[in-house]
Design a protein around this motif. Structure first.
Motif, PDB file in Angstrom:
ATOM      1  N   GLN A 194      14.261 -12.541   5.142  1.00 50.38           N
ATOM      2  CA  GLN A 194      13.746 -13.434   3.565  1.00 50.38           C
ATOM      3  C   GLN A 194      14.638 -12.098   2.970  1.00 50.38           C
ATOM      4  O   GLN A 194      14.337 -11.076   3.020  1.00 50.38           O
ATOM      5  CB  GLN A 194      12.204 -13.242   3.506  1.00 50.38           C
ATOM      6  CG  GLN A 194      11.277 -14.102   4.715  1.00 50.38           C
ATOM      7  CD  GLN A 194      11.368 -15.875   4.484  1.00 50.38           C
ATOM      8  OE1 GLN A 194      11.762 -15.981   3.035  1.00 50.38           O
ATOM      9  NE2 GLN A 194      12.031 -16.207   5.853  1.00 50.38           N
ATOM     10  N   ILE A 195      15.055 -13.228   1.812  1.00 48.52           N
ATOM     11  CA  ILE A 195      15.735 -12.034   0.630  1.00 48.52           C
ATOM     12  C   ILE A 195      15.078 -12.810  -0.581  1.00 48.52           C
ATOM     13  O   ILE A 195      14.675 -14.370  -0.861  1.00 48.52           O
ATOM     14  CB  ILE A 195      17.189 -12.389   0.624  1.00 48.52           C
ATOM     15  CG1 ILE A 195      17.631 -13.801   0.711  1.00 48.52           C
ATOM     16  CG2 ILE A 195      17.379 -11.885   2.175  1.00 48.52           C
ATOM     17  CD1 ILE A 195      19.226 -13.957   0.781  1.00 48.52           C
ATOM     18  N   LYS A 196      15.027 -12.041  -1.563  1.00 43.17           N
ATOM     19  CA  LYS A 196      15.261 -12.411  -2.933  1.00 43.17           C
ATOM     20  C   LYS A 196      16.023 -12.237  -3.940  1.00 43.17           C
ATOM     21  O   LYS A 196      17.212 -11.821  -3.231  1.00 43.17           O
ATOM     22  CB  LYS A 196      14.117 -11.081  -3.510  1.00 43.17           C
ATOM     23  CG  LYS A 196      12.905 -10.312  -2.501  1.00 43.17           C
ATOM     24  CD  LYS A 196      12.163  -9.654  -3.206  1.00 43.17           C
ATOM     25  CE  LYS A 196      10.774  -9.575  -2.419  1.00 43.17           C
ATOM     26  NZ  LYS A 196      10.031  -8.179  -2.918  1.00 43.17           N
ATOM     27  N   VAL A 197      15.404 -12.965  -5.017  1.00 42.54           N
ATOM     28  CA  VAL A 197      16.958 -13.134  -6.173  1.00 42.54           C
ATOM     29  C   VAL A 197      17.464 -11.632  -6.862  1.00 42.54           C
ATOM     30  O   VAL A 197      17.037 -11.102  -6.579  1.00 42.54           O
ATOM     31  CB  VAL A 197      16.570 -13.990  -7.299  1.00 42.54           C
ATOM     32  CG1 VAL A 197      17.622 -13.571  -8.158  1.00 42.54           C
ATOM     33  CG2 VAL A 197      15.883 -15.555  -6.721  1.00 42.54           C
ATOM     34  N   GLN A 215      18.955  -9.505  -4.452  1.00 38.70           N
ATOM     35  CA  GLN A 215      19.011  -8.390  -3.310  1.00 38.70           C
ATOM     36  C   GLN A 215      20.090  -7.977  -3.202  1.00 38.70           C
ATOM     37  O   GLN A 215      21.184  -9.461  -2.583  1.00 38.70           O
ATOM     38  CB  GLN A 215      17.707  -9.357  -2.557  1.00 38.70           C
ATOM     39  CG  GLN A 215      18.267  -7.653  -1.354  1.00 38.70           C
ATOM     40  CD  GLN A 215      16.965  -8.380  -0.506  1.00 38.70           C
ATOM     41  OE1 GLN A 215      16.221  -9.257  -0.482  1.00 38.70           O
ATOM     42  NE2 GLN A 215      18.041  -8.141   1.305  1.00 38.70           N
ATOM     43  N   ALA A 268      16.482 -17.205  -3.353  1.00 37.58           N
ATOM     44  CA  ALA A 268      15.705 -16.600  -2.807  1.00 37.58           C
ATOM     45  C   ALA A 268      15.155 -17.264  -1.548  1.00 37.58           C
ATOM     46  O   ALA A 268      15.172 -18.995  -2.195  1.00 37.58           O
ATOM     47  CB  ALA A 268      14.766 -16.314  -4.228  1.00 37.58           C
ATOM     48  N   VAL A 294      12.388 -21.525   0.025  1.00 41.63           N
ATOM     49  CA  VAL A 294      11.271 -20.548  -0.717  1.00 41.63           C
ATOM     50  C   VAL A 294      10.490 -21.792   0.543  1.00 41.63           C
ATOM     51  O   VAL A 294      10.817 -22.731  -0.230  1.00 41.63           O
ATOM     52  CB  VAL A 294      11.156 -20.266  -1.192  1.00 41.63           C
ATOM     53  CG1 VAL A 294       9.788 -19.975  -1.202  1.00 41.63           C
ATOM     54  CG2 VAL A 294      11.746 -18.881  -2.205  1.00 41.63           C
TER      55      VAL A 294
END
Length: 493
Positions: free
Chosen positions: A32-35, A37, A56, A82
């Protein structure tokens, strides 16, 4: 679920670079990644950088393996939004059903990547990793939607009433490249602009839901989710055997010499950039060279005296010479220019209000040329500190493209390699380079008598299109005189 994948393509990492080597993945499939990252470390011909994700979600696919060279504009990573389940691998589709699978052909992917690179060179104003692409922020990319060739006829019928309209593929290059004055100011986030461009969405067609009509990320996502704007997933990454061809097997015979080939080393990264730049320099620049031997005894004596007074912060010899060079370029500004030829064949010499002094630095990755920005405003001590800092970051591979590609004149100290002179190749697109050879004891006539002095050779290579020998010789003699009488020169600067 594959139609929901967000495909992030390798962006232009600065200075119009067309490829980068994938050094290391910082994420794995299923993460799971975020904006913003960081998702990967890549090495360009300029530097090592971390690439952040504009999306994300869940990592669905990594397009490439460590050690592989990727072209700008080609898929880097696919991300499931997401809340969406990761895409399951699908069986290859038949050629008769490109719409149902959404698979982009190699030809379409290559065309899209080439358009992407062309537009990045033109300058989008997008800021991705701390520095912007060249040019202003008023132009929009005209990249067609992925798979647009295959779905031109089907897309209009699939659009429901009330959905956000996206121009049909044939009109996209025109519409996406046209901006209503002041419209772009309704988009603040560079990531939102990039997302729209990546999916072929015209911002002119979106009514922002934010304050004062500000276009938000959710607005672009809504436009992307419209059936007519659905983007097909990129073609799967090449198999490792195809992506990175191994070096020739030992024992291959060379047809010309009859000898066994011991190794074949791909030309890439810094070496490839240097090769291309030097070839362009030799091809386009009619260079000439002038040189002179210089008695540097007084400069060494002055530095030795300063070192006695202040052992820990005495500038190096290169910093003093750099100070003399910036003063000389103020007197002879023709050597601090750029020669440009327009698409219509017109030519002009571009001058600059300031000096960005580049200097050659040898690193494990090859020879690079970081530049001290606004060097004309710095003292010898300040120049020394900046030269040391830039040398350190260049050797660590952390210098930015701006630090490595903004010079207006280059100073090359090849004396550290134990040589006296060099027929240097000008660092294109600059128009001159000053080389400094080793400082050695030589017999020298002083006041009519023979003496042993510390002597070095200065060599100036210059573009004969921007000036004649008189200017080049005047600059070289000025720097030489400063080295021979450093106290008086510094007093006048």
């Amino acid at each position: 679920m594959s139609s929901e994948l967000q495909v992030f393509r390798l962006p232009d990492l600065g200075e119009g670079l067309t490829e980068a080597e994938l050094v290391n993945w910082l994420v794995a499939v299923g993460d799971q990644i975020k904006v913003d990252q960081p998702i990967a470390e890549v090495e360009t011909a300029k530097s090592m950088v971390e690439v952040p994700s504009p999306y994300a979600g869940t990592v669905a696919e990594l397009h490439g393996q460590a050690g592989e060279t990727l072209d700008v504009g080609k898929p880097l990573i696919s991300i499931a939004p997401v809340g969406a389940a990761p895409a399951e691998p699908e069986a290859p589709a038949s050629a008769e059903d490109p719409v149902s699978t959404g698979v982009v052909t190699d030809a379409e992917a290559s065309a899209a990547a080439e358009t992407y690179r062309t537009e990045e060179k033109a300058g989008s104003g997008n800021v991705l990793i701390g520095y912007g692409t060249p040019g202003g922020a008023t132009g929009g990319r005209t990249r067609p939607r992925k798979g647009s060739v295959a779905v031109v006829d089907a897309a209009p019928a699939a659009a429901p009433e009330g959905s956000v309209a996206v121009p049909e593929a044939p009109m996209e290059p025109v519409v996406a490249g046209t901006r209503i004055p002041g419209k772009l100011s309704a988009v603040i986030s560079p990531l939102v602009r990039k997302m729209a461009r990546d999916h072929g969405v015209s911002l002119d067609a979106i009514n922002g839901s934010g304050a004062s009509g500000l276009i938000m990320r959710r607005d672009v996502e809504a436009a992307i989710s419209a059936p007519e704007a659905s983007a097909a997933p990129s073609a799967p990454a090449q198999a490792p055997a195809e992506a990175a061809a191994p070096a020739a097997a030992s024992g291959d015979l060379d047809s010309r010499t009859g000898l066994a080939v011991s190794a074949r080393t791909p030309v890439r990264g810094v070496r490839k950039a240097v090769a291309a730049n030097m070839t362009k320099s030799r091809t386009e620049i009619p260079e000439a060279t002038v040189w002179v031997d210089v008695d540097a005894t007084a400069l060494l004596d002055m530095r030795a005296e300063l070192k006695k007074r202040s052992p820990h912060d005495t500038p190096g010899l290169l910093a003093f010479i750099a100070r003399f060079v910036t003063a000389g370029l103020k007197k002879y500004p023709a050597l601090n220019t750029r020669f440009e030829t327009g698409t219509d064949g017109s030519q002009e010499i571009v001058g600059f209000e300031g000096i960005n002094l580049g200097f050659a630095a040898q690193t494990d990755r090859g020879l690079v040329v970081p530049s001290v920005r606004n060097a004309h405003q710095l003292s010898a001590r300040e120049l020394d500190a900046e030269i040391r800092r830039l040398t350190a970051v260049a050797r660590e591979g952390k210098a930015t493209p701006t630090e490595l590609g903004s010079g207006t004149f280059t100073l090359n100290n090849y004396g550290v390699f134990g040589v006296d002179g060099s027929a240097a190749i000008i660092n294109y697109p600059e128009v001159a380079m000053l080389g400094v050879g080793r400082i050695i004891d030589k017999p020298w006539v002083v006041n009519g008598e023979l003496a042993v002095r510390k002597v070095t050779e200065l060599t100036l290579a210059f573009d004969h299109r921007v000036c004649d020998g008189e200017t080049a010789a005047g600059f070289l003699r000025y720097v030489a005189d400063c080295i021979e009488n450093p106290g008086g020169a510094l007093a006048d600067m």
